[in-house]
Design an enzyme around this catalytic site. Structure first.
Site, PDB file in Angstrom:
ATOM      1  N   CYS A 126      -3.695   2.827  -4.448  1.00  0.00           N
ATOM      2  CA  CYS A 126      -4.683   3.600  -3.692  1.00  0.00           C
ATOM      3  C   CYS A 126      -4.756   5.011  -4.286  1.00  0.00           C
ATOM      4  O   CYS A 126      -3.804   5.792  -4.170  1.00  0.00           O
ATOM      5  CB  CYS A 126      -4.274   3.643  -2.218  1.00  0.00           C
ATOM      6  SG  CYS A 126      -5.380   4.656  -1.232  1.00  0.00           S
TER       7      CYS A 126
ATOM      8  N   ASP B   2     -12.977   3.317  -0.976  1.00  0.00           N
ATOM      9  CA  ASP B   2     -12.121   3.642   0.172  1.00  0.00           C
ATOM     10  C   ASP B   2     -12.857   4.627   1.070  1.00  0.00           C
ATOM     11  O   ASP B   2     -14.086   4.685   1.034  1.00  0.00           O
ATOM     12  CB  ASP B   2     -10.785   4.167  -0.348  1.00  0.00           C
ATOM     13  CG  ASP B   2      -9.648   3.936   0.629  1.00  0.00           C
ATOM     14  OD1 ASP B   2      -9.904   3.486   1.743  1.00  0.00           O
ATOM     15  OD2 ASP B   2      -8.502   4.226   0.273  1.00  0.00           O
ATOM     16  N   HIS B   3     -12.135   5.369   1.853  1.00  0.00           N
ATOM     17  CA  HIS B   3     -12.747   6.245   2.856  1.00  0.00           C
ATOM     18  C   HIS B   3     -14.016   6.919   2.359  1.00  0.00           C
ATOM     19  O   HIS B   3     -14.052   7.466   1.270  1.00  0.00           O
ATOM     20  CB  HIS B   3     -11.772   7.355   3.257  1.00  0.00           C
ATOM     21  CG  HIS B   3     -10.487   6.816   3.791  1.00  0.00           C
ATOM     22  ND1 HIS B   3      -9.413   7.624   4.062  1.00  0.00           N
ATOM     23  CD2 HIS B   3     -10.108   5.568   4.112  1.00  0.00           C
ATOM     24  CE1 HIS B   3      -8.424   6.889   4.536  1.00  0.00           C
ATOM     25  NE2 HIS B   3      -8.816   5.629   4.565  1.00  0.00           N
TER      26      HIS B   3
ATOM     27  N   TYR C 100     -14.666   4.932   7.622  1.00  0.00           N
ATOM     28  CA  TYR C 100     -15.134   3.562   7.393  1.00  0.00           C
ATOM     29  C   TYR C 100     -16.563   3.321   7.869  1.00  0.00           C
ATOM     30  O   TYR C 100     -16.884   2.279   8.419  1.00  0.00           O
ATOM     31  CB  TYR C 100     -14.164   2.558   8.031  1.00  0.00           C
ATOM     32  CG  TYR C 100     -12.887   2.443   7.225  1.00  0.00           C
ATOM     33  CD1 TYR C 100     -12.854   1.671   6.076  1.00  0.00           C
ATOM     34  CD2 TYR C 100     -11.745   3.149   7.586  1.00  0.00           C
ATOM     35  CE1 TYR C 100     -11.701   1.585   5.303  1.00  0.00           C
ATOM     36  CE2 TYR C 100     -10.582   3.071   6.827  1.00  0.00           C
ATOM     37  CZ  TYR C 100     -10.578   2.294   5.694  1.00  0.00           C
ATOM     38  OH  TYR C 100      -9.445   2.203   4.921  1.00  0.00           O
TER      39      TYR C 100
ATOM     40  N   HIS D  47      -7.698   0.558  -4.403  1.00  0.00           N
ATOM     41  CA  HIS D  47      -8.475   1.335  -3.420  1.00  0.00           C
ATOM     42  C   HIS D  47      -8.892   2.608  -4.148  1.00  0.00           C
ATOM     43  O   HIS D  47      -8.037   3.308  -4.687  1.00  0.00           O
ATOM     44  CB  HIS D  47      -7.598   1.755  -2.232  1.00  0.00           C
ATOM     45  CG  HIS D  47      -7.307   0.657  -1.277  1.00  0.00           C
ATOM     46  ND1 HIS D  47      -6.587   0.873  -0.122  1.00  0.00           N
ATOM     47  CD2 HIS D  47      -7.628  -0.655  -1.280  1.00  0.00           C
ATOM     48  CE1 HIS D  47      -6.486  -0.278   0.548  1.00  0.00           C
ATOM     49  NE2 HIS D  47      -7.100  -1.222  -0.145  1.00  0.00           N
TER      50      HIS D  47
ATOM     51  N   HIS E 201       0.858  -1.191   0.000  1.00  0.00           N
ATOM     52  CA  HIS E 201       0.000   0.000   0.000  1.00  0.00           C
ATOM     53  C   HIS E 201       0.894   1.240   0.000  1.00  0.00           C
ATOM     54  O   HIS E 201       1.884   1.284   0.723  1.00  0.00           O
ATOM     55  CB  HIS E 201      -0.884  -0.018   1.252  1.00  0.00           C
ATOM     56  CG  HIS E 201      -1.949   1.019   1.251  1.00  0.00           C
ATOM     57  ND1 HIS E 201      -1.692   2.348   1.516  1.00  0.00           N
ATOM     58  CD2 HIS E 201      -3.277   0.941   1.002  1.00  0.00           C
ATOM     59  CE1 HIS E 201      -2.827   3.031   1.434  1.00  0.00           C
ATOM     60  NE2 HIS E 201      -3.806   2.201   1.121  1.00  0.00           N
TER      61      HIS E 201
HETATM   62  C1  DNO Z   1      -6.317   3.388   5.304  1.00  0.00           C
HETATM   63  C2  DNO Z   1      -5.837   2.138   4.767  1.00  0.00           C
HETATM   64  C3  DNO Z   1      -4.473   1.772   5.308  1.00  0.00           C
HETATM   65  C4  DNO Z   1      -4.042   0.443   4.742  1.00  0.00           C
HETATM   66  C5  DNO Z   1      -2.683   0.016   5.256  1.00  0.00           C
HETATM   67  C6  DNO Z   1      -2.232  -1.211   4.537  1.00  0.00           C
HETATM   68  O1  DNO Z   1      -7.460   3.674   5.200  1.00  0.00           O
HETATM   69  O2  DNO Z   1      -5.872   2.163   3.382  1.00  0.00           O
HETATM   70  O3  DNO Z   1      -4.515   1.717   6.695  1.00  0.00           O
HETATM   71  O4  DNO Z   1      -4.957  -0.544   5.104  1.00  0.00           O
HETATM   72  O5  DNO Z   1      -1.757   1.014   5.090  1.00  0.00           O
HETATM   73  O6  DNO Z   1      -1.272  -1.865   5.294  1.00  0.00           O
END
Ligand code: DNO
Length: 357
Positions: free
Chosen positions: A245, A319-320, A333, A274, A207
């Site tokens: 991401c 994602d978020h 989340y 992501h 990531h």
């Molecule tokens: C945040 C996530 C990160 C991700 C880690 C992977 O929202 O995308 O915390 O899970 O960095 O190890």
């Protein structure tokens, strides 16, 4: 493309598997065993139990986010081999239960970081935001106190508490680890684990750093195209891949996300996508937004189109999200806005596929 949803587990997530299973197009989850400390082996019985529970809801468990890396591995300490052995055992155990992708990060000490977890937007929704100037004013050691108080301002969502206990000590040790040393330490780790991943058919997906620049003077390497190229070449195997991401990399406007998807995707190195959007509010300053292109500065259509161009067969997750409709929960989340995100991404995908038949 396989649409999945992040789930932190029964004890750590206010959202149930039943609710996730009701989101259209979501086929599975990215799972986690939150109570297992970084560096310990994930026991088979625990993985089995998680898998069973997920499958009972007709969801798949093929991705883990994350199996965290012990700091000794990132630091290149003398005792790292034991932790690498444990990691290898975890890969083997996960493989027995059909796990195909492990998402991990190589960010020293701090995982993702925001300066505000609840910034209110004009419409009353709440989002996470980042302001480099605020971060620069913070002594990282005070983060522990804020964390213990339940942190209103600065906070460390999604962090494992054991990282914090050791903070002072760790920050001292990282004083002698620069970017080059981090690459060396990552290479050492990957050289040991990737042959096992190949045998076990489990793909590693690093990531990016979030945000994609150094924080508190500690180097971070997974920040842009050039460094990601270096990372995938540390061990030249499809099993050494990326979690691409959009929001992490996209926080730096110089990172061209569709271009990176073409580059890394055509080399079969993206295993997990992501997708989130954000709005730039100044240098090293941004707010997260709802997923649609109209809401932020990333063109999510172009991102999905790029995944289509490379015939992406991997996993994707919204994602978020914002906190909306009165929902309370883990910042970034919640259920509602991420479900809207999943529906939006699936809609774009359907339109792109039908237009390109
Ligand atoms: C945040 C996530 C990160 C991700 C880690 C992977 O929202 O995308 O915390 O899970 O960095 O190890």
């Amino acid at each position: 493309m396989k649409m999945i949803f992040r789930w932190f587990g029964e004890h750590d997530d206010s959202i149930s598997l039943k609710e996730i299973a009701q989101i259209p197009q979501v086929e599975g989850i990215a799972g986690f065993l939150s109570d297992i400390p970084a560096g310990a082996v994930w026991p088979k019985q625990r993985i089995h139990k998680l898998k069973k529970r997920v499958n009972e809801h007709k969801l798949r468990l093929e991705v883990i986010e994350s199996v965290n890396i012990h700091e000794s591995i990132k630091l290149g300490s003398e005792n790292r081999d034991q932790y690498i052995e444990n990691y290898i055992q975890t890969i083997k155990n996960l493989s027995k239960f059909g796990i195909k992708v492990i998402c991990y990060n190589f960010m020293p000490v701090f995982d993702w970081l925001r300066s505000d977890l609840q910034e209110e937007l004009a419409d009353g929704s709440r989002v996470m935001s980042y302001d480099g100037k605020k971060v620069d004013r913070v002594n990282p050691l005070y983060l522990i106190e804020e964390y213990e108080e339940g942190a209103q301002g600065f906070s460390l969502p999604g962090w494992e508490p054991e990282r914090l206990n050791e903070l002072e000590n760790l920050l001292e040790k990282y004083k002698v680890v620069d970017e080059e040393q981090l690459f060396v330490n990552l290479k050492y780790f990957l050289q040991k684990i990737i042959p096992v991943c190949e045998q076990e058919n489990v793909k590693m997906a690093i990531h990016p750093a979030d945000p994609p620049w150094d924080v508190f003077g500690i180097p971070r390497i997974a920040v842009g195209k050039q460094n990601l190229q270096r990372i995938i070449n540390l061990v030249d195997s499809e099993y050494n891949g990326l979690t691409l991401c959009s929001g992490s990399l996209g926080a730096n406007p110089e990172n061209n996300i569709p271009e990176m998807i073409h580059y890394f995707g055509s080399r079969k190195r993206i295993h997990f996508a992501h997708i989130r959007n954000l709005k730039y509010t100044g240098p090293e300053k941004f707010v997260e937004t709802a997923h649609p292109s109209s809401e932020g500065d990333l063109d999510i259509y172009e991102i999905m189109k790029a995944y289509h161009d490379i015939d992406f067969q991997g996993y994707v997750r919204p994602d978020h999200g914002r906190m909306i409709w009165g929902e309370q929960g883990r910042p970034g989340y919640g259920l509602y806005d991420r479900a809207l995100g999943a529906a939006y991404l699936s809609g774009l995908w359907e339109a792109i596929c039908k237009n390109n038949k």
